[in-house]
Structure formats: C-alpha cells, structure tokens
Design a protein around this motif. Structure first.
Motif, short mmCIF file in Angstrom:
data_model
loop_
_atom_site.label_atom_id
_atom_site.label_comp_id
_atom_site.label_asym_id
_atom_site.label_seq_id
_atom_site.Cartn_x
_atom_site.Cartn_y
_atom_site.Cartn_z
N ARG A 560 0.85 -1.18 0.00
CA ARG A 560 0.00 0.00 0.00
C ARG A 560 0.89 1.24 0.00
O ARG A 560 1.85 1.29 0.76
CB ARG A 560 -0.88 -0.02 1.24
N PRO A 561 0.59 2.20 -0.86
CA PRO A 561 1.43 3.41 -0.90
C PRO A 561 1.38 4.16 0.43
O PRO A 561 0.35 4.24 1.09
CB PRO A 561 0.82 4.25 -2.02
N VAL A 606 7.50 16.01 1.23
CA VAL A 606 6.71 14.78 1.13
C VAL A 606 7.65 13.68 0.66
O VAL A 606 8.31 13.81 -0.39
CB VAL A 606 5.54 14.95 0.14
N ALA A 607 7.74 12.61 1.40
CA ALA A 607 8.64 11.49 1.06
C ALA A 607 7.83 10.22 0.89
O ALA A 607 6.89 9.95 1.66
CB ALA A 607 9.69 11.30 2.15
N VAL A 612 5.99 0.92 -3.02
CA VAL A 612 5.49 1.13 -4.38
C VAL A 612 5.36 2.64 -4.62
O VAL A 612 5.33 3.43 -3.67
CB VAL A 612 4.13 0.44 -4.57
N PRO A 613 5.27 3.04 -5.88
CA PRO A 613 5.07 4.47 -6.16
C PRO A 613 3.81 5.00 -5.49
O PRO A 613 2.80 4.30 -5.37
CB PRO A 613 4.94 4.52 -7.69
N ALA A 614 3.89 6.24 -5.01
CA ALA A 614 2.75 6.87 -4.32
C ALA A 614 2.29 8.08 -5.13
O ALA A 614 3.09 8.95 -5.47
CB ALA A 614 3.16 7.31 -2.92
N THR A 615 0.99 8.12 -5.44
CA THR A 615 0.39 9.24 -6.17
C THR A 615 -0.53 9.98 -5.22
O THR A 615 -1.37 9.38 -4.54
CB THR A 615 -0.39 8.72 -7.39
N LEU A 695 -5.63 21.99 5.05
CA LEU A 695 -5.39 21.39 3.74
C LEU A 695 -5.44 19.87 3.87
O LEU A 695 -5.00 19.31 4.87
CB LEU A 695 -4.02 21.81 3.20
N VAL A 696 -5.98 19.23 2.83
CA VAL A 696 -6.12 17.78 2.83
C VAL A 696 -5.26 17.21 1.70
O VAL A 696 -5.47 17.52 0.53
CB VAL A 696 -7.59 17.35 2.64
N LEU A 697 -4.28 16.39 2.07
CA LEU A 697 -3.40 15.74 1.11
C LEU A 697 -3.88 14.29 0.96
O LEU A 697 -3.78 13.49 1.88
CB LEU A 697 -1.95 15.77 1.60
N ARG A 698 -4.40 14.00 -0.23
CA ARG A 698 -5.01 12.69 -0.46
C ARG A 698 -4.06 11.78 -1.22
O ARG A 698 -3.52 12.16 -2.27
CB ARG A 698 -6.31 12.84 -1.23
N VAL A 699 -3.85 10.58 -0.72
CA VAL A 699 -2.99 9.58 -1.35
C VAL A 699 -3.87 8.50 -1.96
O VAL A 699 -4.72 7.93 -1.28
CB VAL A 699 -2.02 8.96 -0.32
#
Length: 1003
Positions: A560-561, A606-607, A612-615, A695-699
C-alpha cells in the motif's frame, strides 16, 4: 555504446554500486532494496535505446578589440570559412576552392577597400574550411566586445543588450535555416554563443552557463571566462571555456595569466545535472568532470625573450608576396628563377621534388618551429604550471594571431609600441581520458614520494646492494616539469570512455587562422573537431520505457502506498520579535505574524516511505459561504519542485493536480501566504475572517493527511473609512492590535495622518529626484517625466519594473501602519526616483482602499447633479466659481474636505515641480513641441500653444485620470451602460482638474 569487454568485466554488484549519474542508489541507504523503480530499470537497458552519432564541432575565437562593425565580418569567417590565406592557412587547410566565377579579391585591393562600415573579408571568397550545414555545433568565443578599459563601456552589457545582439544577429544571418541558439553567456567584454543544427538541437540537454571574473581585485569581469556545459544525447558532457587572461609581456604578467587560468578552473561550477532517473546532483560539477573540454580565447601568452623587430622581419617575408606577381613583373620573376637555377648548388633532379615544409629552411613551418620553443604557453605546459593537466593543441602552422595593423593582412604592429608578434589567441582541448591519465600520474608520484620518505625514515638508504630499489625523489626539484606533456603533434583519433560509460571518439580536422580578416588587431582562429558519440533515440527509449513500465506494473499491488509529510519548523525563519507569536505545540504550518503585501513562506517535504510508487494531491476544501473553490484559500499559493503528472483520465476525488513519487523519492512543496485583496483586508481588520485553513493531502489507495495552516493578522490602515482613520492615535494602527478604532474615541487629526505623511514625502522626494537628475546629467537619456506625463503615479518601467520591489513595498505599508519614518523602509541603494514611485503606488492603493472615499457617495451625487445640469443647459461657470461651488459641497464633511484639499495641493505642487523641470522652450512652435507620452487618452489639439502650459495641462489630465476613481465613490456604476460610465468618469476627472489647474488657466 559501452564496449562489450567492459560490460563483461564488471560484475552486477559493481554495476549497481557504480558512482555515476543515473546509477542505482546505495542500497544501504534504502529501507527497501528489492524494489527497482521505472527509471532505474530503464537506465539499466540504456544500450538498447542509444546509437552512435557523428557531429562536427566548430570552435572559434576572436578578440574584436572593442571595434565597432566587427560584427560585419564574424558571420563570414566563422560560419562560411572565409578569410583564410591557404598558403599560410594552418592545420588541415588545403588548396583554395574555386566555385566563384570571379577570382578572389587580391590582398592589395582588399586592404584598399576595407572600411569600418562593411565587411573587410575578400570578395569572391568561397571559404577554405567546412561551414554551413556541414557543422553540427557552432561555438564562438569573442573577447572585448566592449571597451574593458572604460568603466562606462564595461557596464554596458548590464544595461544595454544591443552589443551582444549585434553579434548574434550577424551569426544567425550567416547560419543556415533551423540552427538554434542553445547557450549564451556574457561577462562584460566576453561573449560565448553556441548554436546547434536542427538535427542536433534535440539531443542537447542540461545546458548550464556560468562566468568567473579574475580581473581587478581578482574578481572583476574585465578578465576571466564565460563557460557553458551541455550534454549531447544524454550521454556525453561537453564544456566550452571562452577566456581572456591577463595581458603584458613581463614575468609578473605571465604569473598573472597562470593565476587567472587556475582561478577559472577552480571556481567554475555548473548547475547540478538532473539525470534520467529524475535525481539531481547534490552540487554542480566543475571543470575536469566533463568528457570533452574546449578552452579558447585570448590567453595572452607571448614569445618569451624574443626581440620584436627580429620576429617581425622573420615573419614578414612570408606575407609580403601573398598577391600573385603583376604581368609587368613577370620578366624579372623569370630572370630571378633563372639565376637561381644556375647556382652551383642547384640540382635539377632534386629541385623537381619539393621539400617537405618541415625540411625546407625557407618555409613558414620552419620559421614557426624556430619560434615555438619561446612560446610561453608551451613553456608553462612543460613546466607544469598551466594547462598541463591533459590540455592539448593542434599543430600551429599559421602566423601569430597578434598584433596586426587594423585594415592590413600581414602588417605587424607598426605603432610606437611595436609589440612583438605572438600566438595570444589559442584553442585547446582535453578529453576525459587525458585528464584521468594526468591524475593517475600525479597519484603515482605522490605515492612514490611517500614510499621514498618511509624507506629513508627506516634507514634503508644504507642498504648497500639494495640501493637500487630506493626511489630517488627530491621534492626541491622533482615535479617542476610535467612528464606527461607532449608537444603538439599530428592529431589522431582519440577514444574516450565517458563518465556515463559510453565509448566516444574525437579527431581534430582543422586548426587555422583567418589572416584576411582586417577589422581587428587580432586574427580570428577556428578549429573543427569530429566527434562520434552515443545518443539516446527517443523512439527506442519510448518502446523500452513501455516494456519496463508493463513489467513493473505487476509489482504495484505488493504494498500500500505510504508517504510521510515533514513540516518546516515555524520558528526557524521567524524574526526574533515574532518568535513569541508561534505555538510550539501547534501541529501544522504556522506563518506567524502576517502583514499586508508581505509574503511569508513555509515549506513541507513529502517522502515516499512505501514499497510502491505513491500518487497524491491536495483535495478541494469543504466550502463555506463566500469561500473560493479549490484546494487552497485565495491568500495561499502552493508550488511544487517538480511538474505534476499528466493524467491519463480526468482526476477524481476532487484532486486537480497529482504527483507521483517513486520509493525513497521526495517532493518539496513551498507555501506562500500573501494578503493583497482589499476585501480580505477589510474582513481581517473587522475580524470577520481569519487566516486559518486545513489542507487535505489525499494519497491514492492510502490514507489522507491533514495540514492545519494559520497566520496572525497584523492590523492595517487600509480598507478603513476616514472617520476611523482620523481617530487612530500617534504610533499607528498597531497600537490598537486586536481592537477597533471606536466611533466615540476622540478625533486625533483633521485628516488621516497617513495621508499627511504620504503627501509630504512624495513632495519632498519629487523635489529631490528632479534635483538629482539635473545634477547628475544622464547623457543620452531622458528623465522619466519626459517619457511619461503621469509620472510618478504611472511608473516608468525602464527604471522600476512592476513586481521588482515587493519587499520594499511591504516595508512601506509596515511603516504606514506603525507610524515609523518611510526612510527606514527603504534599502540605502533605493534611489529617490524609485522611492517616490513606490510611495506613489502606495498612496493610490491607500485612497482606493478607503471604504467611504475622500468624496463620499452623497457628496458625489450632489456634484454629479450639478455637472449634469450645466451640461444640459450648456452653461459653463468660470473656473474660480466652479471650484467654490465644489468646495461648498465638500465642506459638508470637514475631514473629507481637508483630505481633498491636502491631496490636490500635493498633486498641484508635484505637477508644478515636474513642469518646471521639463524646461520647455517657450519659443518652440506648437507643432514641434516634444511632449511626454501620456498613459491616458488626451486630444493634444486641445492643449495650449504655449509649450510649458501644454505640458502642465497634460500632467493635470493624467493625474486627474489616475486619481479619479481612487478619490470618488459612486453608486450604481456596475449597472450603467458603457457610454454612461465614460461620462461619469469624465466628470470625476473634471472635478480633480478644477483644482489641479488652479493658477494655470490664465497663462
């Protein structure tokens, strides 16, 4: 492409750990070592999408000696290969071309025709070396494009780009269609231009230019270098150094040249390279880390210890008979030949076979060979003091490049100084292999020295029969000479393994002097190199990219990212006085104290901490009433240090921009808070709005991250009414922080104190600006008020561009709010002219922000009714009577009336000061009057025929137009037709013009 032998000898482990750009990161630093990113997998298959390419690189150098019109010659000799005298041309130059119908112009005709107003190149010259489309990369270095001895001229490149533009225009006119400027750098008199062909420019990346000044005080740019680094085909680093080293013929000057060269090599630093994995180097590379380097320019090395007269005599005989003999002299020439054939030493059989130039005592090459041992550059290379670390030069088979009489082909310096001819201008080159070989020898010497010292320390020098194993090293003498220096020999193909592991080849084809360029006291040089390199083929790379992407797609569901968000500490950038306003327990982004127009910045990192790649991306906020849509409030700007993903389909979950990070990759995000909306200022002052947001950072397929953002608003005098402004006590609005000026609080001022301060400062600074301009002279330039009738309230962009003074502007608003002197808001280097422009911007913003205006809605209704009634009846009151009528209406609100008179009096005095400074000639006819340009529409035929009065009328009209809507408040304008809006605006302007033109009407 990497050689097969190399690839077989390197193990997979060594390959993974290779310390080259694009190699895999050190697995010990990764929390997950089994995952391979898309970029890494793509790089591992680089041999499949690269192919060899061949390109010719032409490198040219010319000291134009700050002589105008030299640009008329530069395209002809550099691009088209003209101006070479083949009989003394240089390495690689053969017989002349004969494509022209007419023969090439002779030397005497050329010298007689040469002038400063056209090309000095010989007519009907077809060129003797390749040019045009045969060259893939043109690299030109010019020196002294301005007079470096003149401080005024030396500063021209910073204010006037026309000098460099002239040379660029000349080159581009000569180049074939499609060539493109890929790199450019100028340092005072040094100019470096690089053009790439249409087929090559797509392979040019990672362009970085820089400069190093080594002149006055060791840092000024009258001497030094301009340098460019490019990468061809993502595989091959090329560096080009155009330098001008210290002049002079004595020993001190020689040492200074060596010092200049060392400084250039040590201080040159390029921008970091972002490799194909998207990873940027921590620091930029310097000289010596490239694959191929070219160092050229006026290096100024002379002929050491040679009498100038002897050298001139020795060389002149090779240039005095460049023209073919005239017909009338043919008999004497034949007789001379006959006499020679009858000499006892003559042998007809031997004479039939010409001697090689290096064996013919009368040849130019023999003369050059006798002089080169005295060449300082070669001496310093042999001594290991300069250009000894792998630098080479093609065979010198041409006459010295300096110094010639301007307008002459081969006349050496005939002035009183009679300078000794020298090869001052040079083109050197170095390969990565040569540099590594030199470094390896230095390392061997150092190891031998250490071993010798160790053995001597053990007393092994007394070992008797074992003495032959000792190293005979003397630190006082050894190392002075450069053992790996080789004199310039016939060039051969050189094979180089590049820093990326590819196999490239380079060959010097030509190295020549253009003797028949007459417009400078230096002769230009150029060299042509043939380079074979591996280039990335985009189509092949795209195919491999798709294959790699499909292979890695299988792994995306393995985990899971997950990302981590690190917020910059709020107190890290706060000033000491604001540290107490921050809360160390606040788990978010705290901007601290915020004032109008001043940006505050914070950053987050942001790291990707997953496998796996995280978008991810910021989502839209839950909207409340009157809130703007989007993920960020209007007072917050968010920027990222990489481009967003290109979505394959429309974004979902209200995420507008998405970013993808590979495992262990990081993304830096900068947040900038800036309040510049008057509506927001009013709400913040009234505490109906706050600088707070979440602010909401959605992954994607991951959990959301919530980032609280806040700032503490500092009260502002903007967006308030006059009634409130006149109640603010001395010391400014900040004394009432978290309070509101109460309506029952006593009146402190007859008009806002801020208006008093602004008008007084603008008057004083206008007077100082006019006085300074008159004192300093400013030749060939016009004062800003000569260009702009609205100055200073319509700024002159030549001197102060919009957006270039954000910090200073914010400081002025701070001074306005805190009732502190404006002088403290300006940096010392800000001139009075720039200060008055900034204050003029502030006063317009201040007036426009007033909630009630200086002329209130009620006042304007009465004034507009009066104007309309007189327009209908076509009745015009005398100006004095109309002013009294207006003042009577304004006097209904004394504080507004005082503010209006204060403002118009200031504008009147500023207009008078500028009108007097315009110095109009009263005798000039109206038709020839040179009026300043007007940022507003003015029918000039309505202006006075008296020049000074016309200028004043033009200024009044501009000022009235600029201040009309800032001063007057009117209702219903948004519902009016355009024609009615225009009529209303004209009435507002009329009101202000009434008071600005007081005392001017009767002139």
């Amino acid at each position: 492409m990497p050689s097969s032998d190399t690839s077989k000898s390197v193990s997979s482990t060594e390959y993974l750990e290779a310390k080259i750009p694009g190699a895999f990161p050190d697995v010990s630093n990764l929390s997950i070592s089994s995952h391979q990113t898309l970029s890494q997998a793509l790089y591992a298959r680089k041999a499949e999408y690269t192919r060899p390419r061949n390109v010719r690189i032409k490198v040219g150098t010319w000291n134009v000696a700050a002589i105008k019109e030299t640009d008329k010659d530069v395209g002809g000799w550099f691009v088209q290969g003209k101006g070479i005298e083949e009989s003394i041309g240089g390495w690689g130059v053969g017989s002349p071309k004969s494509e022209s119908i007419e023969p090439r112009e002779g030397v005497q005709e050329q010298e007689a025709r040469s002038s400063k107003h056209g090309s000095t190149l010989p007519k009907h010259d077809d060129g003797a070396v390749p040019g045009g489309n045969d060259i893939g990369l043109y690299v030109l270095g010019l020196q002294e494009v301005v007079d470096i001895a003149s401080p005024t001229e030396a500063l021209r490149p910073y204010t006037d780009p026309s000098v460099g533009k002239r040379y660029k225009a000349a080159i581009e006119e000569a180049l074939p269609s499609g060539y493109e400027l890929v790199a450019e750098q100028q340092l005072i008199g040094l100019l470096l231009l690089i053009y790439a062909s249409p087929t090559l420019k797509q392979h040019v990346t990672s362009v970085s230019t820089t400069s190093v000044g080594t002149g006055l005080m060791g840092y000024m740019g009258n001497k030094g270098a301009v340098t460019a680094r490019i990468i061809l085909g993502e595989t091959t680093r090329l560096v080009f150094v155009n330098s001008h080293l210290g002049a002079g013929a004595d020993k001190t000057a020689l040492e200074r040249r060596n010092w200049d060269a060392a400084q250039i090599e040590g201080r040159t630093r390029f921008d970091p390279i972002v490799d194909i994995m998207g990873v940027s180097q921590a620091t930029g590379e310097g000289l010596g880390e490239e694959d191929f380097a070219f160092w050229f320019g006026d290096l100024n090395y002379r002929l050491e210890g040679m009498p100038g007269d002897d050298v001139r005599r020795l060389l002149t005989r090779h240039v005095k008979n460049l023209d073919p003999p005239e017909a009338e002299d043919s008999a004497s020439v034949s007789a001379e030949s006959s006499d020679v054939s009858k000499t006892p030493s003559s042998n007809s059989d031997l004479d039939a076979v010409p001697l090689p130039p290096d064996l013919d005592p009368a040849s130019l090459q023999t003369t050059i060979t006798s002089l080169l041992p005295h060449d300082e550059l070669q001496q310093q290379q042999r001594a290991g003091k300069a250009f000894h670390d792998g630098w080479k030069e093609g065979p010198i088979q041409f006459l010295p490049s300096y110094k010639y009489d301007i307008g002459k082909v081969g006349v050496f310096d005939s002035s009183e100084k009679a300078r000794c001819p020298s090869w001052c201008d040079r083109i050197l080159y170095r390969t990565r292999a040569a540099k590594l070989q030199h470094d390896a020898k230095l390392k061997e010497r150092e190891e031998a020295r250490k071993k010798d010292e160790e053995m001597k320390a053990k007393g092994m020098e007394q070992a008797g029969d074992d003495e032959d194993v000792l190293f005979d090293y003397d630190p006082d003498t050894d190392g002075d000479a450069c053992d790996d220096y080789e004199p310039n020999t016939e060039p051969e193909v050189q094979t180089v393994i590049t820093k990326e592991g590819f196999k490239d080849e380079i060959l010097l084809e030509y190295y020549t002097s253009h003797m028949r360029v007459l417009s400078s006291d230096h002769k230009p040089l150029d060299a042509i190199f043939n380079l074979t390199f591996d280039a990335v083929i985009p189509e092949l790379k795209a195919t491999i990219h798709q294959e790699v992407a499909r292979e890695l797609d299988r792994q995306e569901n393995e985990g899971r990212p997950s990302i981590a968000v690190v917020v910059e500490c709020a107190t890290a950038t706060e000033s000491p006085e604001n540290k107490n306003t921050t809360d160390s327990d606040f788990d978010g982004i705290d901007f601290g104290d915020v004032q109008f127009a001043k940006s505050k910045k914070r950053s987050i990192t942001v790291a990707n901490t997953g496998r796996v790649p995280a978008t991810f991306g910021f989502t839209d906020r839950p909207l409340e009433e009157d809130q703007a849509a989007g993920p960020f409030p209007p007072w917050l700007t968010v920027t990222f240090d990489k481009e967003p993903d290109v979505p394959a389909q429309p974004p979902t979950d209200q995420v507008h921009q998405q970013y993808t990070l590979e495992p262990a990759d990081v993304l830096n995000v900068q947040l900038k808070l800036k309040v510049d909306s008057m509506d927001l200022v009013r709400k913040l002052n009234e505490e109906t709005a706050k600088l707070e947001e979440i602010l909401v950072l959605r992954v994607q397929s991951g959990r959301d991250h919530f980032l609280p953002v806040r700032g503490r608003w500092l009260q502002s005098t903007l967006a308030r009414s006059i009634d409130k402004l006149i109640r603010i006590p001395e010391g400014g609005i900040r004394k009432l922080q978290n309070q509101k000026p109460a309506s029952d609080q006593g009146v402190k001022w007859s008009a806002p104190r801020e208006l008093f301060r602004l008008t007084e400062s603008i008057e004083d600074l206008t007077e100082r600006t006019v006085a300074d301009w008159d004192m300093t002279g400013h030749e060939n330039d016009r004062a800003p008020w000569h260009h702009n009738a609205g100055w200073p309230f319509a700024k002159d962009s030549r001197y102060f561009a919009d957006g270039a003074h954000e910090t200073t502007l914010a400081n002025v608003y701070e001074a306005l709010d805190c009732d502190t002197p404006f002088d403290k808001a300006f940096y010392p280097e800000v001139a009075p002219m720039q200060r008055v422009e900034i204050l003029a911007e502030v006063i317009l913003r201040f007036l426009s922000s007033m909630t009630d205006g200086i002329v209130t809605q009620e006042m304007w209704k009465n004034l507009e009714d009066g104007f309309a009634a007189r327009e209908r009846s076509k009745q015009q009151l005398p100006a004095d009577e109309e002013r009294l009528w207006a003042l009577e209406i304004l006097s209904s609100a004394p504080n507004h009336n005082v503010s209006f008179v204060l403002l118009t009096s200031m504008l009147q005095r500023v207009a008078t000061e500028i009108t007097n400074a315009s110095k109009a000639d009263p005798k000039s006819p109206r038709s020839s009057l040179d009026l300043p340009s007007s940022p507003v529409s003015v029918r000039r035929r309505t202006l006075s025929k008296v020049p000074k009065v016309a200028i004043r009328q033009l200024i009044n009209r501009n000022y009235a137009t600029l201040f009309a809507e800032a001063v007057v408040r009117a209702t219903g304008t948004d519902k009016m037709k355009d024609k009615d809006k225009t009529v209303r605006k004209e009435r507002m302007i009329r009101l202000l013009e009434l008071f600005l033109s007081e005392g001017v009407e009767d002139q």
